[in-house]
Design a protein around this motif. Structure first.
Motif, PDB file in Angstrom:
ATOM      1  N   ILE A  28     -35.843 -12.685 -30.055  1.00  0.00           N
ATOM      2  CA  ILE A  28     -34.504 -12.745 -29.319  1.00  0.00           C
ATOM      3  C   ILE A  28     -33.303 -12.857 -30.338  1.00  0.00           C
ATOM      4  CG2 ILE A  28     -35.189 -13.744 -27.135  1.00  0.00           C
ATOM      5  CD1 ILE A  28     -34.017 -16.153 -27.648  1.00  0.00           C
ATOM      6  N   THR A  29     -32.337 -12.053 -30.178  1.00  0.00           N
ATOM      7  CA  THR A  29     -31.337 -12.262 -31.243  1.00  0.00           C
ATOM      8  C   THR A  29     -29.994 -12.355 -30.116  1.00  0.00           C
ATOM      9  OG1 THR A  29     -32.270 -10.870 -32.710  1.00  0.00           O
ATOM     10  CG2 THR A  29     -29.520 -10.898 -32.529  1.00  0.00           C
ATOM     11  N   LEU A  30     -29.303 -13.509 -30.627  1.00  0.00           N
ATOM     12  CA  LEU A  30     -28.141 -14.040 -29.800  1.00  0.00           C
ATOM     13  C   LEU A  30     -26.949 -14.241 -30.752  1.00  0.00           C
ATOM     14  CD1 LEU A  30     -27.255 -14.990 -26.867  1.00  0.00           C
ATOM     15  CD2 LEU A  30     -28.029 -16.882 -27.565  1.00  0.00           C
ATOM     16  N   ARG A  31     -25.720 -13.400 -30.424  1.00  0.00           N
ATOM     17  CA  ARG A  31     -24.662 -13.858 -30.985  1.00  0.00           C
ATOM     18  C   ARG A  31     -23.380 -14.181 -30.366  1.00  0.00           C
ATOM     19  NH1 ARG A  31     -26.544  -8.569 -32.596  1.00  0.00           N
ATOM     20  NH2 ARG A  31     -26.904  -8.331 -34.756  1.00  0.00           N
ATOM     21  N   ARG A  32     -22.532 -15.067 -30.966  1.00  0.00           N
ATOM     22  CA  ARG A  32     -21.172 -15.182 -30.403  1.00  0.00           C
ATOM     23  C   ARG A  32     -19.983 -14.678 -31.457  1.00  0.00           C
ATOM     24  NH1 ARG A  32     -20.900 -21.696 -29.801  1.00  0.00           N
ATOM     25  NH2 ARG A  32     -20.736 -21.314 -31.948  1.00  0.00           N
ATOM     26  N   GLY A  33     -19.439 -13.943 -30.666  1.00  0.00           N
ATOM     27  CA  GLY A  33     -18.510 -12.928 -31.618  1.00  0.00           C
ATOM     28  C   GLY A  33     -19.201 -12.564 -32.745  1.00  0.00           C
ATOM     29  N   THR A  34     -19.034 -12.534 -33.866  1.00  0.00           N
ATOM     30  CA  THR A  34     -19.378 -12.045 -34.943  1.00  0.00           C
ATOM     31  C   THR A  34     -20.297 -12.971 -35.580  1.00  0.00           C
ATOM     32  OG1 THR A  34     -17.969 -12.949 -36.617  1.00  0.00           O
ATOM     33  CG2 THR A  34     -17.427 -10.921 -35.839  1.00  0.00           C
ATOM     34  N   LYS A  35     -20.613 -14.270 -35.025  1.00  0.00           N
ATOM     35  CA  LYS A  35     -21.678 -15.206 -35.778  1.00  0.00           C
ATOM     36  C   LYS A  35     -22.826 -15.055 -35.120  1.00  0.00           C
ATOM     37  CE  LYS A  35     -22.433 -20.090 -36.539  1.00  0.00           C
ATOM     38  NZ  LYS A  35     -21.763 -21.643 -36.385  1.00  0.00           N
ATOM     39  N   VAL A  36     -23.931 -15.128 -35.833  1.00  0.00           N
ATOM     40  CA  VAL A  36     -25.494 -14.773 -35.290  1.00  0.00           C
ATOM     41  C   VAL A  36     -25.973 -16.038 -35.035  1.00  0.00           C
ATOM     42  CG1 VAL A  36     -27.799 -13.786 -35.764  1.00  0.00           C
ATOM     43  CG2 VAL A  36     -25.793 -12.479 -36.578  1.00  0.00           C
TER      44      VAL A  36
END
Length: 657
Positions: A7-15
């Motif tokens: 899984i990959t999860l981002r918040r805005g541009t932050k990984v």
């Protein structure tokens, strides 16, 4: 189980998470740790279905019901007990259907009544009251509207509501933030008896140690699993970092050797083939990077210039609040002496008067009676959560410090703020967007700049992450002044104070014991209060029975029938609890017998010879695991005893009405 794959999860541009995988097994107790902003709460939002993945796959059982603490309090005018019962949405839906079903539909009513029995509808009020009592609500507050409670108590109500909801997965994000020590101990026992899966985010390391059996750590956009509680996590992570460092150093040496060979012989025909194979080996080699501990914060508390002894004497002090309606005393006849160099932890349930005591010592709250006798040279530094709100949101950390030290050079102020985690451009950023933990660090920095010889700290670790809490504990342990500390963080208390005061029953007394003794004190006090409540209920029942001596035959038969039905319900509810109690008692006996055998083996000096090394490792490991099992069993045994006592109390109350 819950299974996450790549899984990959981002918040805005932050990984936050990058191509990571993890598994959560059914009935597991899992702690989530990581720096503030790492993505812990975002992970909860993902598990609740509030966010979509950027990549990868997340599988969860479709039948699982998820309970979590709601941050937004809806229906604030609801009575507290009813608000908590609302957490069982299935029950509320059944009750609504039953109310809407006309009496003429007998078959439908029978179905709904059966469903209500299966949903434990008749015990819902008492179950809600047990949750409220466990979380510190007095009986006379159970029917108060939610909006009449303060923000912290409303969050306790939201927690009780989450615990009331039937669930297979319970998500708790910082559940201890608004709890005092006795409520926290109660929550630990409640979670030990919970049959579903628990995932908890907490910066309270002792709470994690008590609750979690595995840890998931946010580490460089990955989730790394460690077996055991928080202390086990620290040990295992240190070893993992050491092993990774060794592997990286070996690879660095091997890489240098391959490159040296290639550079020397790539131009020679006789060595070209070997050089080419080295090039391929170098290309195939996976690049390792050493694990680095995340940069922590090194808090600094300057030493006081002087230390009078005694610092402060409270002579027959009565303190509380003064209004136009008159005085409201909270603590009475307090006689205490604060010695120079004293390090005191203040214990007591929420509402007992701990903050009132600290405010009186800080002279923010004038005494109603008695004498406050400070020594000449007393210099108090007072920290409380409300001081975070007094920071100027439009100013910077550097401007705040410059106001109290206008003659100091800017570089001196920058260096000082750097010791509290404000370095570089951070000193010129406005306060408004700072996190609660950053504001707490700034408030503490401003307080200790004046070099106080008495620190009064009211919940200083709220909002701080684990690393900053550890830095605070270290700084307080090294602080040369005197200190009074109110905190629900047991690790902070254990590592920084030498003695305790207890605030209870309108007074303050010195406590001759440690936190483990305080836990026993709480249990005994709780048992005594329950016994007194039962005695009062019996007395009230006798009065009612005497006043009803003239009841009719029909009334007597109806009363007998109701008592018989209540006894049947009590028996049905007690039976599984008593069965489990007997099973646990047998298990505890077995564990104690085995532990006695292991104790004898451990006492044998020959066990520590090289020839018995393997046996020693196994014996010590088994001894540690059995001690954990015994502690869990004893906790469950206590919980069952309390549940049985509560059922008996409900029976007594029901038969006395």
């Amino acid at each position: 189980m819950i299974r996450a794959s790549g899984i990959t999860l981002r918040r805005g541009t932050k990984v936050l998470l990058d191509d990571t995988s993890f598994v959560v097994n059914s009935s597991e107790r899992l702690g989530i740790v990581g720096k503030n902003g790492a993505g812990k709460s975002t992970l909860f939002s993902l598990l609740k279905g509030e966010l979509d993945l950027d990549a990868g796959n997340l599988e969860m059982p479709a039948s699982w019901r998820i309970a979590s603490v709601e941050q937004d309090i809806r229906h604030p005018s609801r009575p507290a007990r009813e608000f908590v019962i609302d957490g069982d949405q299935g029950l509320r839906q059944l009750q609504a259907k039953r109310e809407q079903t006309p009496d003429s539909e007998g078959h439908r009513i029978a179905e709904l009544e059966t469903a209500l029995v299966e949903a434990d509808a008749w015990t819902a009020p008492s179950r809600a009251e047990q949750l409220l009592a466990g979380l510190g609500f007095a009986p006379d507050t159970w029917m108060k509207p939610v909006n009449e409670f303060s923000g912290g108590w409303q969050m306790r109500l939201a927690l009780a509501r989450a615990l009331m909801a039937p669930s297979e997965l319970l998500l708790l994000d910082e559940p201890t933030n608004h709890l005092d020590l006795d409520a926290m101990l109660w929550l630990e026992k409640w979670l030990a008896a919970y049959s579903g899966t628990v995932i908890v985010i907490s910066h309270d390391t002792e709470f994690l140690d008590a609750v979690a059996r595995s840890i998931l750590h946010f580490d460089q956009a990955k989730l790394v699993r460690y077996k055991g509680g928080y202390e086990d996590f620290l040990t295992q992570r240190a070893e993992r970092m050491r092993q990774t460092r060794l592997a990286w150093e070996r690879q660095t040496r091997e890489t240098a050797r391959l490159k040296q060979f290639i550079d020397r012989f790539k131009a020679k025909a006789t060595k070209a083939k070997q050089a080419q194979s080295r090039v391929k080996a170098l290309a195939r080699m996976e690049t390792l990077a050493p694990l680095h501990a995340e940069a922590g914060i090194d808090l600094y508390l300057p030493s006081p210039d002087s230390m009078p002894d005694p610092l402060l004497i409270l002579d027959d002090i009565t303190t509380g609040y003064r209004s136009e309606q008159g005085d409201t005393p909270i603590l009475k006849n307090v006689k205490l002496m604060l010695r120079g160099g004293a390090r005191i932890g203040v214990l007591g349930v929420n509402g007992a008067g701990k903050s009132t005591l600290i405010k009186t010592l800080a002279q923010e709250l004038p005494a109603l009676a008695g004498h406050y006798r400070p020594s000449k040279g007393l210099n108090i530094g007072y920290f409380a959560q409300h001081q975070l709100e007094m920071l100027d949101a439009g100013s910077t950390p550097l401007q705040h410090l410059a106001r109290i030290a206008p003659e100091e050079r800017e570089q001196t102020l920058r260096n000082y703020l750097g010791r509290f985690g404000f370095s570089g451009d951070m000193v010129n950023q406005h306060i408004a967007p700072l996190s609660g933990g950053e504001k707490a660090r700034l408030a503490l920095a401003l307080i200790v700049w004046q070099k106080p010889n008495l620190l009064l700290l009211d919940e200083p670790s709220n909002h701080l992450d684990v690393d900053t809490r550890e830095a605070l504990a270290t700084a307080l342990a090294e602080y040369d002044g005197s200190m009074l500390l109110v905190s629900h963080d047991r690790h902070l208390l254990r590592t920084t104070v030498d003695e305790f005061w207890i605030v209870a029953d309108g007074g303050v007394t010195e406590f001759d014991g440690d936190l483990d003794d305080y836990r026993e004190w709480l249990l005994q006090r709780s048992a005594q209060q329950r016994a007194e409540a039962r005695e009062e209920a019996r007395d009230a029942g006798n009065e009612n029975s005497n006043s009803g001596a003239g009841e009719t035959e029909a009334d007597r038969k109806a009363r007998k029938r109701l008592e018989a039905e209540a006894r049947q319900r009590l028996s049905a509810q007690r039976k599984p609890l008593e069965k489990e109690l007997n099973t646990i008692e047998k298990k505890m006996d077995t564990l104690r017998v085995r532990l006695q055998t292991l104790d004898a083996t451990i006492a044998d000096t020959e066990l520590y010879t090289d020839a018995r090394r393997d046996e020693r490792v196994k014996v010590l490991a088994e001894h540690g695991e059995l001690n954990k099992q015994l502690e869990q069993a004893e906790t469950r045994w206590l919980t069952l005893q309390e549940e049985i006592e509560a059922l008996e109390q409900q029976f007594n109350e029901a038969t006395q009405q």
